[in-house]
Design an enzyme around this catalytic site. Structure first.
Site, PDB file in Angstrom:
ATOM      1  N   ALA A  79       0.855  -1.183   0.000  1.00 54.49           N
ATOM      2  CA  ALA A  79       0.000   0.000   0.000  1.00 54.49           C
ATOM      3  C   ALA A  79       0.890   1.230   0.000  1.00 54.49           C
ATOM      4  CB  ALA A  79      -0.910   0.003   1.222  1.00 54.49           C
ATOM      5  N   CYS A  80       0.977   1.923  -1.118  1.00 54.33           N
ATOM      6  CA  CYS A  80       1.998   2.947  -1.325  1.00 54.33           C
ATOM      7  C   CYS A  80       1.394   4.343  -1.513  1.00 54.33           C
ATOM      8  CB  CYS A  80       2.837   2.587  -2.543  1.00 54.33           C
ATOM      9  SG  CYS A  80       3.490   0.903  -2.481  1.00 54.33           S
TER      10      CYS A  80
END
Length: 474
Positions: free
Chosen positions: A10-11
């Site tokens: 999750a960036c």
């Protein structure tokens, strides 16, 4: 350790066009967020001409495809182990093409029902490996990945960043075989946070949009467009949930408030623009600030004691494995123009070390690091400071900030000095100089952080709960 990165990744990403920057650079950057303890390496793959056609086979999901005999030189930040796949994530190739993959996102159940994800299709772990070494422009990168998705399908919904000296592109995969890409206007920027972000598509503007050939027919035949007067990719393929409003949109809101000025928009708004213009020209330091931020000076900052300090997911967090900025500066030899800034570990507590494209090797400390902790590894050197500071932030937070400031000044000056010296070098002499420069700047940063570690450990020895004020008469 059993682990599935696809379920955890999750960036946060940023893309900036060349006329929106202070020096004419194009820039793309991303925090690779997955797990609090999962080392990364930094490597250079040489230009290679194989005698036979190669085949890529994923150890993550069995995805398989042929590869060309000619592989261009490229840099990458792979995992410490290939057990769950390569996850090379980001880098430049020898032509100055930059790629960062991926920004994990979500498609809605309706579109996935019409075109499900493909279990053994291409995913994040393979994208850089099968695309970056085989393209000469950012646009070619989009086209190559798009054709792979059309033929083999994809197992994930993702955003992918591409850039070169002239163009910056953001590409989004949605369902098993459909994708779109938009060129970031030269005078604009975009920030993205785990949502499908691209909005209206102009199918007649091939200069600024690319897409899967049958996407219009797919949407129309499956009755997927809630507003047929336009084609808004985010509204058709994306999600708008309460989770989005706490997890994703606040990070976009924060970036836009920082770069375009304060507005009355809510952090939870589902209608924030994808493309924005800044109220000033942006520098690489602005990009570093964004990727290292956590809602500073607001009630949402996890570092303060507000009741809202964990209402929204911050940009920089403990699960960041590495953060990178791929900067392509104008009017230079690509070997010097392209700088890959890498912050190992938590970006808010690390520093971005610059490496030239022209290097032929990375420092040893960046090539090692496994589980458990390894004191010689660059990843673990920065991660250790985070662990020590987190335990006593009030005591050591300012000392960390002082070290970061001093190191950043040293690195920025070192890069400027090296730029000037590189002007008169070519060929092997230039390669050797750029490689040595990367090693020296990395060593400057690591030395400062190891000294900080020693200082914190020494000072922490008096924090034990077994302490008691000693009677001086005894």
């Amino acid at each position: 350790m059993e682990y599935n990165k696809a379920e955890l990744s999750a960036c946060t990403s940023i893309l900036v066009g060349k006329k929106a920057t202070i020096d004419g650079s194009t820039m793309i950057g991303r925090n690779e967020d997955s797990q609090a303890s999962w080392p990364k390496h930094f490597v250079v793959h040489p230009h290679t001409e194989h005698t036979t056609e190669q085949t890529f086979v994923s150890s993550a999901n069995g995805f398989k495809m042929p590869l060309p005999k000619l592989q261009f030189k490229y840099t990458a930040t792979p995992e410490w182990t290939t057990k769950e796949g390569l996850f090379e994530e980001d880098g430049f190739n020898e032509f100055g093409v930059a790629m960062s993959a991926t920004e994990s996102a979500y498609a809605n159940e309706t579109v996935l029902g019409a075109d499900p994800l493909v279990e053994d299709g291409i995913g994040e772990e393979a994208m850089v490996t099968v695309v970056l070494p085989y393209v000469k422009t950012a646009r070619e990168g989009v086209a190559r990945l798009g054709s792979i998705i059309e033929e083999y399908g994809t197992c994930e919904t993702n955003g992918i960043l591409f850039s070169d000296a002239d163009e910056v592109w953001y590409m989004e995969t949605s369902t098993g075989h459909y994708w779109v890409a938009q060129r970031i206007p030269d005078d604009s920027y975009a920030v993205v946070a785990n949502q499908l972000a691209i909005q209206a598509i102009d199918f007649n503007d091939s200069d600024n949009f690319m897409f899967a050939p049958q996407i219009i027919d797919f949407v129309q035949s499956n009755h997927l467009n809630p507003n047929p007067a336009t084609f808004n990719f985010r509204k058709i393929f994306g999600t708008q949930t309460l989770s989005d409003e706490h997890y994703s949109t606040p990070r976009v809101w924060w970036g836009q408030q920082q770069f375009s000025g304060a507005t009355n928009e809510s952090p939870m708004s589902e209608d924030l623009d994808f493309i924005k213009k800044a109220n000033r020209l942006l520098s690489v330091d602005d990009v570093k600030m964004y990727l290292s931020s956590h809602f500073e000076k607001t009630p949402y900052d996890p570092m303060n004691e507000s009741e809202q300090n964990h209402l929204f997911r911050p940009i920089s967090l403990a699960k960041t494995q590495e953060s990178h900025i791929l900067q392509h500066r104008p009017n230079m030899d690509p070997a010097v123009a392209c700088v890959q800034w890498i912050a190992m570990g938590v970006s808010a507590q690390s520093v971005y070390v610059p490496f030239y494209l022209g290097i032929d090797a990375t420092p040893k400390a960046y090539q090692i690091g496994t589980l458990p902790y390894d004191g010689e590894s660059a990843y673990w050197a920065y991660k250790l400071v985070s662990v020590l500071v987190d335990g006593h932030y009030k005591e050591f937070g300012k000392q960390l900030q002082t070290t970061q400031k001093q190191v950043n000044i040293t690195l920025n000056k070192g890069l400027r000095d090296a730029d000037k010296r590189a002007e008169n070098l070519t060929g092997p002499e230039l390669t050797a100089f750029l490689t040595k420069t990367g090693e020296e700047l990395a060593d400057e940063a690591l030395t400062a952080y190891r000294k900080l570690t020693a200082d914190i450990i020494t000072a922490s020895t008096d924090f034990s709960k077994l302490n008691f004020k000693t009677d001086l008469n005894l």
